[in-house]
Design a protein around this motif. Structure first.
Motif, PDB file in Angstrom:
ATOM      1  N   GLY A 112       0.814  -1.216   0.000  1.00 34.79           N
ATOM      2  CA  GLY A 112       0.000   0.000   0.000  1.00 34.79           C
ATOM      3  C   GLY A 112       0.839   1.252   0.000  1.00 34.79           C
ATOM      4  O   GLY A 112       0.639   2.146   0.826  1.00 34.79           O
ATOM      5  N   TYR A 113       1.786   1.355  -0.910  1.00 36.81           N
ATOM      6  CA  TYR A 113       2.648   2.547  -0.992  1.00 36.81           C
ATOM      7  C   TYR A 113       2.235   3.417  -2.169  1.00 36.81           C
ATOM      8  O   TYR A 113       1.503   2.981  -3.068  1.00 36.81           O
ATOM      9  CB  TYR A 113       4.122   2.152  -1.108  1.00 36.81           C
ATOM     10  CG  TYR A 113       4.457   1.342  -2.339  1.00 36.81           C
ATOM     11  CD1 TYR A 113       4.816   1.965  -3.545  1.00 36.81           C
ATOM     12  CD2 TYR A 113       4.424  -0.051  -2.307  1.00 36.81           C
ATOM     13  CE1 TYR A 113       5.116   1.225  -4.665  1.00 36.81           C
ATOM     14  CE2 TYR A 113       4.726  -0.803  -3.435  1.00 36.81           C
ATOM     15  CZ  TYR A 113       5.066  -0.157  -4.606  1.00 36.81           C
ATOM     16  OH  TYR A 113       5.360  -0.892  -5.739  1.00 36.81           O
ATOM     17  N   ASP A 114       2.722   4.648  -2.168  1.00 39.59           N
ATOM     18  CA  ASP A 114       2.409   5.594  -3.243  1.00 39.59           C
ATOM     19  C   ASP A 114       3.449   5.446  -4.343  1.00 39.59           C
ATOM     20  O   ASP A 114       4.607   5.847  -4.181  1.00 39.59           O
ATOM     21  CB  ASP A 114       2.398   7.014  -2.676  1.00 39.59           C
ATOM     22  CG  ASP A 114       1.980   8.049  -3.710  1.00 39.59           C
ATOM     23  OD1 ASP A 114       1.383   7.657  -4.727  1.00 39.59           O
ATOM     24  OD2 ASP A 114       2.240   9.249  -3.500  1.00 39.59           O
ATOM     25  N   SER A 115       3.060   4.871  -5.468  1.00 41.63           N
ATOM     26  CA  SER A 115       4.007   4.626  -6.554  1.00 41.63           C
ATOM     27  C   SER A 115       4.428   5.912  -7.249  1.00 41.63           C
ATOM     28  O   SER A 115       5.437   5.937  -7.948  1.00 41.63           O
ATOM     29  CB  SER A 115       3.398   3.663  -7.583  1.00 41.63           C
ATOM     30  OG  SER A 115       2.252   4.231  -8.188  1.00 41.63           O
ATOM     31  N   HIS A 116       3.675   6.999  -7.045  1.00 38.89           N
ATOM     32  CA  HIS A 116       4.048   8.274  -7.658  1.00 38.89           C
ATOM     33  C   HIS A 116       5.358   8.792  -7.066  1.00 38.89           C
ATOM     34  O   HIS A 116       6.149   9.436  -7.753  1.00 38.89           O
ATOM     35  CB  HIS A 116       2.933   9.293  -7.448  1.00 38.89           C
ATOM     36  CG  HIS A 116       3.250  10.648  -8.015  1.00 38.89           C
ATOM     37  ND1 HIS A 116       3.233  10.903  -9.360  1.00 38.89           N
ATOM     38  CD2 HIS A 116       3.596  11.814  -7.415  1.00 38.89           C
ATOM     39  CE1 HIS A 116       3.548  12.168  -9.575  1.00 38.89           C
ATOM     40  NE2 HIS A 116       3.777  12.748  -8.404  1.00 38.89           N
ATOM     41  N   VAL A 117       5.603   8.483  -5.786  1.00 42.39           N
ATOM     42  CA  VAL A 117       6.838   8.921  -5.134  1.00 42.39           C
ATOM     43  C   VAL A 117       8.017   8.127  -5.641  1.00 42.39           C
ATOM     44  O   VAL A 117       9.113   8.648  -5.854  1.00 42.39           O
ATOM     45  CB  VAL A 117       6.708   8.773  -3.597  1.00 42.39           C
ATOM     46  CG1 VAL A 117       8.008   9.137  -2.909  1.00 42.39           C
ATOM     47  CG2 VAL A 117       5.569   9.640  -3.089  1.00 42.39           C
TER      48      VAL A 117
ATOM     49  N   GLU B 160      -1.314  13.770  -5.383  1.00 44.01           N
ATOM     50  CA  GLU B 160      -2.216  12.793  -5.963  1.00 44.01           C
ATOM     51  C   GLU B 160      -1.846  11.408  -5.430  1.00 44.01           C
ATOM     52  O   GLU B 160      -0.675  11.025  -5.429  1.00 44.01           O
ATOM     53  CB  GLU B 160      -2.110  12.797  -7.494  1.00 44.01           C
ATOM     54  CG  GLU B 160      -2.576  14.075  -8.150  1.00 44.01           C
ATOM     55  CD  GLU B 160      -4.087  14.214  -8.137  1.00 44.01           C
ATOM     56  OE1 GLU B 160      -4.778  13.175  -8.076  1.00 44.01           O
ATOM     57  OE2 GLU B 160      -4.581  15.357  -8.193  1.00 44.01           O
ATOM     58  N   ALA B 161      -2.836  10.693  -4.949  1.00 42.38           N
ATOM     59  CA  ALA B 161      -2.589   9.341  -4.453  1.00 42.38           C
ATOM     60  C   ALA B 161      -2.554   8.366  -5.624  1.00 42.38           C
ATOM     61  O   ALA B 161      -3.516   8.266  -6.386  1.00 42.38           O
ATOM     62  CB  ALA B 161      -3.675   8.944  -3.468  1.00 42.38           C
ATOM     63  N   THR B 162      -1.437   7.632  -5.745  1.00 41.61           N
ATOM     64  CA  THR B 162      -1.252   6.702  -6.852  1.00 41.61           C
ATOM     65  C   THR B 162      -0.929   5.320  -6.302  1.00 41.61           C
ATOM     66  O   THR B 162       0.058   5.150  -5.577  1.00 41.61           O
ATOM     67  CB  THR B 162      -0.110   7.163  -7.784  1.00 41.61           C
ATOM     68  OG1 THR B 162      -0.349   8.519  -8.176  1.00 41.61           O
ATOM     69  CG2 THR B 162      -0.037   6.292  -9.019  1.00 41.61           C
ATOM     70  N   ALA B 163      -1.746   4.334  -6.624  1.00 40.11           N
ATOM     71  CA  ALA B 163      -1.533   2.974  -6.134  1.00 40.11           C
ATOM     72  C   ALA B 163      -0.314   2.363  -6.810  1.00 40.11           C
ATOM     73  O   ALA B 163       0.222   2.877  -7.799  1.00 40.11           O
ATOM     74  CB  ALA B 163      -2.776   2.129  -6.382  1.00 40.11           C
ATOM     75  N   ARG B 164       0.144   1.201  -6.288  1.00 36.68           N
ATOM     76  CA  ARG B 164       1.382   0.585  -6.790  1.00 36.68           C
ATOM     77  C   ARG B 164       1.260   0.097  -8.233  1.00 36.68           C
ATOM     78  O   ARG B 164       2.260  -0.175  -8.879  1.00 36.68           O
ATOM     79  CB  ARG B 164       1.815  -0.550  -5.876  1.00 36.68           C
ATOM     80  CG  ARG B 164       0.881  -1.739  -5.815  1.00 36.68           C
ATOM     81  CD  ARG B 164       1.300  -2.686  -4.695  1.00 36.68           C
ATOM     82  NE  ARG B 164       0.451  -3.863  -4.614  1.00 36.68           N
ATOM     83  CZ  ARG B 164       0.749  -5.031  -5.124  1.00 36.68           C
ATOM     84  NH1 ARG B 164       1.878  -5.185  -5.786  1.00 36.68           N
ATOM     85  NH2 ARG B 164      -0.073  -6.052  -4.986  1.00 36.68           N
ATOM     86  N   ASN B 165       0.048  -0.013  -8.762  1.00 33.98           N
ATOM     87  CA  ASN B 165      -0.115  -0.373 -10.174  1.00 33.98           C
ATOM     88  C   ASN B 165      -0.262   0.871 -11.043  1.00 33.98           C
ATOM     89  O   ASN B 165      -0.770   0.800 -12.156  1.00 33.98           O
ATOM     90  CB  ASN B 165      -1.322  -1.287 -10.349  1.00 33.98           C
ATOM     91  CG  ASN B 165      -2.595  -0.667  -9.791  1.00 33.98           C
ATOM     92  OD1 ASN B 165      -2.579   0.486  -9.311  1.00 33.98           O
ATOM     93  ND2 ASN B 165      -3.697  -1.401  -9.837  1.00 33.98           N
ATOM     94  N   ASP B 166       0.210   2.019 -10.494  1.00 42.32           N
ATOM     95  CA  ASP B 166       0.167   3.319 -11.190  1.00 42.32           C
ATOM     96  C   ASP B 166      -1.254   3.790 -11.458  1.00 42.32           C
ATOM     97  O   ASP B 166      -1.482   4.638 -12.330  1.00 42.32           O
ATOM     98  CB  ASP B 166       0.956   3.274 -12.508  1.00 42.32           C
ATOM     99  CG  ASP B 166       2.448   3.086 -12.263  1.00 42.32           C
ATOM    100  OD1 ASP B 166       2.923   3.540 -11.205  1.00 42.32           O
ATOM    101  OD2 ASP B 166       3.118   2.488 -13.122  1.00 42.32           O
ATOM    102  N   ARG B 167      -2.210   3.254 -10.719  1.00 42.79           N
ATOM    103  CA  ARG B 167      -3.595   3.710 -10.858  1.00 42.79           C
ATOM    104  C   ARG B 167      -3.802   4.943  -9.977  1.00 42.79           C
ATOM    105  O   ARG B 167      -3.601   4.900  -8.771  1.00 42.79           O
ATOM    106  CB  ARG B 167      -4.564   2.606 -10.456  1.00 42.79           C
ATOM    107  CG  ARG B 167      -6.038   2.987 -10.576  1.00 42.79           C
ATOM    108  CD  ARG B 167      -6.908   1.757 -10.430  1.00 42.79           C
ATOM    109  NE  ARG B 167      -6.668   1.074  -9.172  1.00 42.79           N
ATOM    110  CZ  ARG B 167      -7.358   1.312  -8.057  1.00 42.79           C
ATOM    111  NH1 ARG B 167      -8.325   2.234  -8.053  1.00 42.79           N
ATOM    112  NH2 ARG B 167      -7.102   0.650  -6.952  1.00 42.79           N
ATOM    113  N   VAL B 168      -4.192   6.054 -10.598  1.00 45.63           N
ATOM    114  CA  VAL B 168      -4.391   7.310  -9.880  1.00 45.63           C
ATOM    115  C   VAL B 168      -5.724   7.252  -9.133  1.00 45.63           C
ATOM    116  O   VAL B 168      -6.775   7.052  -9.745  1.00 45.63           O
ATOM    117  CB  VAL B 168      -4.358   8.518 -10.838  1.00 45.63           C
ATOM    118  CG1 VAL B 168      -4.616   9.806 -10.068  1.00 45.63           C
ATOM    119  CG2 VAL B 168      -3.009   8.586 -11.552  1.00 45.63           C
ATOM    120  N   LEU B 169      -5.670   7.426  -7.820  1.00 42.90           N
ATOM    121  CA  LEU B 169      -6.872   7.351  -6.988  1.00 42.90           C
ATOM    122  C   LEU B 169      -7.522   8.700  -6.780  1.00 42.90           C
ATOM    123  O   LEU B 169      -8.647   8.774  -6.290  1.00 42.90           O
ATOM    124  CB  LEU B 169      -6.507   6.741  -5.620  1.00 42.90           C
ATOM    125  CG  LEU B 169      -5.804   5.374  -5.659  1.00 42.90           C
ATOM    126  CD1 LEU B 169      -5.440   4.951  -4.248  1.00 42.90           C
ATOM    127  CD2 LEU B 169      -6.706   4.349  -6.313  1.00 42.90           C
ATOM    128  N   GLY B 170      -6.831   9.766  -7.161  1.00 45.23           N
ATOM    129  CA  GLY B 170      -7.341  11.115  -6.923  1.00 45.23           C
ATOM    130  C   GLY B 170      -6.491  11.815  -5.884  1.00 45.23           C
ATOM    131  O   GLY B 170      -5.504  11.274  -5.371  1.00 45.23           O
TER     132      GLY B 170
END
Length: 430
Positions: free
Chosen positions: A139-144, A248-258
């Motif tokens: 559950g990490y932010d992949s955007h970082v 922006e919250a981004t899931a580990r599959n690079d899916r942007v959550l908003g």
């Protein structure tokens, strides 16, 4: 003229509200001067809610919370890290600040100083060992960054409308250290907990056993003190920053959550900590005799055994500067003498009035009405009212009672027998 008078009255009311808000002085202690600019949105939010902020370095040698016996501030915000408290302020004085009914918001990070760890512990929250961080490989932010698993996306929020009036649709971006509260604690609880895959440890180091992990790993803890003072402890300074508010919250599959819910969440916990929401006010406690020795008597000096009485209280929920009737089905009252003789639920009328009717027990002595209401996220209600209960006076018993009819009959039969035997001896010739 009427419109002018109404406008003047409204202006005076608003001025009074603004003055009351300005009287709430908040001391903000910053570990670094740069935090004032990097956390400007959070500080601006406090100012917009009417608080008068005084921003000072945490190690300022001229710091003081009180002058003689008078507290100089109503609230305290500490955005701290490695530095210790300066001036006349220390952990013991902050605890005294809370003990006297004032509120504290404490935010730290992985480099937390021992003094701030000790302060949090004195307030009911344990902070993990210095240098540790919350890590979540799922559950990490992949955007970082794909390798930075210390930028955690957390959405395990407390289920309490008193803390979070509105549901948050996106997770909170958290970077910091883990917290814990005692499972048996009656005052502390977690407002934000880790996911099942989160743990606290050294970033980049292999871990086989983590002291804090899963939902027991706290990210933000709240404490409702027994005197209704409040404390909020957050394990992250970054979550209050402008960057986190805009991220922006981004899931580990690079899916942007908003957009991450940091701003809404941090605003909510600061409102809770500063008693702007989740506050219950109890008033108009009353009890009266419905039927008995003194029917209609309100708050009599004493009851008589077996009186029929009514107990009532008005409870309101206050939030965002206004109060509304509180509604709940689980408010109870007890009539106690050492042990509860009566425990019953109070029924509300939808307007904030809770009431019940009971029969006083057939036991005389000194009793107390006791109302204790403790629910997650709400301020505590503890009300007591002493009322003695007396037995019947000698002239209050019924002249003839049904239970004594056999005794009455035995007396009458004895008298009749005596008269019959007497008449037999008087009027019979030997």
């Amino acid at each position: 003229m009427a419109r002018l008078a109404a406008a003047l009255a409204a202006a005076m009311l608003l001025a009074g509200v603004a003055l009351a808000a300005e009287q709430q002085k908040v001391l903000v202690l910053l570990d670094s001067p740069s935090l004032e600019s990097s956390h400007s949105a959070f500080l601006a939010g406090l100012r917009s809610r009417g608080y008068a902020l005084e921003v000072r370095p945490i190690d300022d040698k001229s710091l003081q919370l009180k002058s003689w016996d008078e507290w100089l501030y109503d609230k305290l915000v500490i955005l701290g890290s490695s530095k210790a408290l300066g001036g006349a302020i220390d952990a013991a004085q902050v605890v005294q600040f809370v003990d006297e009914g004032r509120d504290v918001l404490l935010a730290v990070d992985s480099d937390v100083s021992e003094e701030l760890r000790s302060l949090a512990q004195d307030l009911g929250v344990d902070i993990d060992s210095r240098g540790n961080a919350v890590i979540d490989h799922f559950g990490y932010d992949s955007h970082v960054g794909a390798q930075d698993h210390a930028a955690v996306l957390a959405d395990n929020f407390v289920k309490s409308a008193a803390v979070l009036p509105k549901a948050l649709s996106t997770p909170v971006l958290f970077r910091g250290i883990g917290l814990s509260v005692a499972a048996e604690s009656e005052t502390a609880f977690l407002a934000l907990a880790g996911s099942p895959t989160a743990y606290c440890g050294k970033p980049g180091a292999a871990m086989t056993d983590a002291k804090l992990a899963g939902p027991e790993l706290g990210l933000v803890a709240l404490v409702q003190m027994r005197n209704n003072a409040r404390v909020a402890v957050a394990g992250s300074l970054h979550m209050f920053s402008d960057a986190a508010f805009q991220a922006e919250a981004t899931a580990r599959n690079d899916r942007v959550l908003g957009r991450a819910s940091n701003e809404a969440f941090c605003t909510a916990i600061s409102k809770w900590a500063f008693q702007e929401q989740g506050v219950l006010r109890a008033s108009q406690l009353s009890h009266r005799v419905l039927a008995g020795a003194h029917p209609g008597a309100v708050k009599p000096e004493r009851y008589r055994v077996n009186d029929d009485v009514e107990f009532s209280v008005v409870i309101q929920e206050c939030a965002d500067g206004g109060c509304k009737p509180y509604t709940a089905e689980d408010v109870q009252v007890e009539l106690v003498m050492l042990d509860p003789y009566i425990r019953t639920s109070l029924k509300h009328d939808g307007q904030g009035r809770f009431a019940t009717q009971v029969k006083v027990p057939d036991v005389y002595g000194v009793f107390k009405w006791v109302l204790e209401y403790r629910r997650l996220g709400y301020s505590f209600i503890e009300l007591t009212e002493t009322v003695p209960i007396r037995p019947f006076k000698h002239n209050e018993y019924e002249r003839f009672i049904v239970q004594a009819y056999p005794y009455y009959a035995s007396c009458a039969s004895m008298m009749a027998g005596f008269l019959a035997v007497g008449a037999f001896f008087l009027y019979t010739k030997a």
